[in-house]
Design a protein around this motif. Structure first.
Motif, PDB file in Angstrom:
ATOM      1  N   ASP A   2     -23.104 -49.356  42.086  1.00 58.24           N
ATOM      2  CA  ASP A   2     -23.802 -49.826  40.883  1.00 58.24           C
ATOM      3  C   ASP A   2     -24.626 -48.738  40.206  1.00 58.24           C
ATOM      4  O   ASP A   2     -25.119 -48.927  39.102  1.00 58.24           O
ATOM      5  N   LEU A   3     -24.764 -47.591  40.868  1.00 60.91           N
ATOM      6  CA  LEU A   3     -25.617 -46.527  40.356  1.00 60.91           C
ATOM      7  C   LEU A   3     -24.851 -45.379  39.708  1.00 60.91           C
ATOM      8  O   LEU A   3     -25.391 -44.678  38.855  1.00 60.91           O
ATOM      9  N   THR A   4     -23.611 -45.147  40.136  1.00 61.01           N
ATOM     10  CA  THR A   4     -22.852 -43.995  39.653  1.00 61.01           C
ATOM     11  C   THR A   4     -21.360 -44.258  39.758  1.00 61.01           C
ATOM     12  O   THR A   4     -20.930 -45.154  40.493  1.00 61.01           O
ATOM     13  N   THR A   5     -20.589 -43.460  39.058  1.00 57.53           N
ATOM     14  CA  THR A   5     -19.134 -43.559  39.150  1.00 57.53           C
ATOM     15  C   THR A   5     -18.559 -42.528  40.108  1.00 57.53           C
ATOM     16  O   THR A   5     -17.344 -42.447  40.269  1.00 57.53           O
ATOM     17  N   LEU A   6     -19.414 -41.738  40.753  1.00 56.21           N
ATOM     18  CA  LEU A   6     -18.949 -40.694  41.670  1.00 56.21           C
ATOM     19  C   LEU A   6     -18.233 -41.270  42.881  1.00 56.21           C
ATOM     20  O   LEU A   6     -17.230 -40.738  43.332  1.00 56.21           O
TER      21      LEU A   6
END
Length: 87
Positions: free
Chosen positions: A29-33
């Protein structure tokens, strides 16, 4: 395998090799990494490489191979990129 299953399997392999301070952090939910970061510490270059080898062996047996592996030669840090999970 799902990203969660990969992370759990990596944590288990690290624990078997006595990795320290093992954490699996869900970051979807915080990044697409990645969906998960799995972090552990080792006490020596030899143990760090053994931790890396254990994760790779466990996940390879389950049909997962890393897209990239960085830092293994130095043995002071290693990053295994499984796409949805970074160890």
């Amino acid at each position: 395998m799902t990203p969660k299953e990969i992370a759990i399997s990596a944590v288990s392999a690290l624990d078997e090799k006595k990795g320290g301070e093992i954490s699996a952090i869900e970051i979807a939910d915080l990044t697409t990494l990645a969906d998960y970061f799995v972090i552990a510490t080792g006490t020596s270059n030899t143990q760090i490489n053994a931790l890396c080898d254990a994760v790779e062996k466990r996940l390879k047996a389950q049909g997962e191979t890393p897209l990239r592996r960085e830092g293994y030669r130095d043995g002071t840090w290693v990053l295994l990129d499984y796409g949805c999970v970074t160890v």
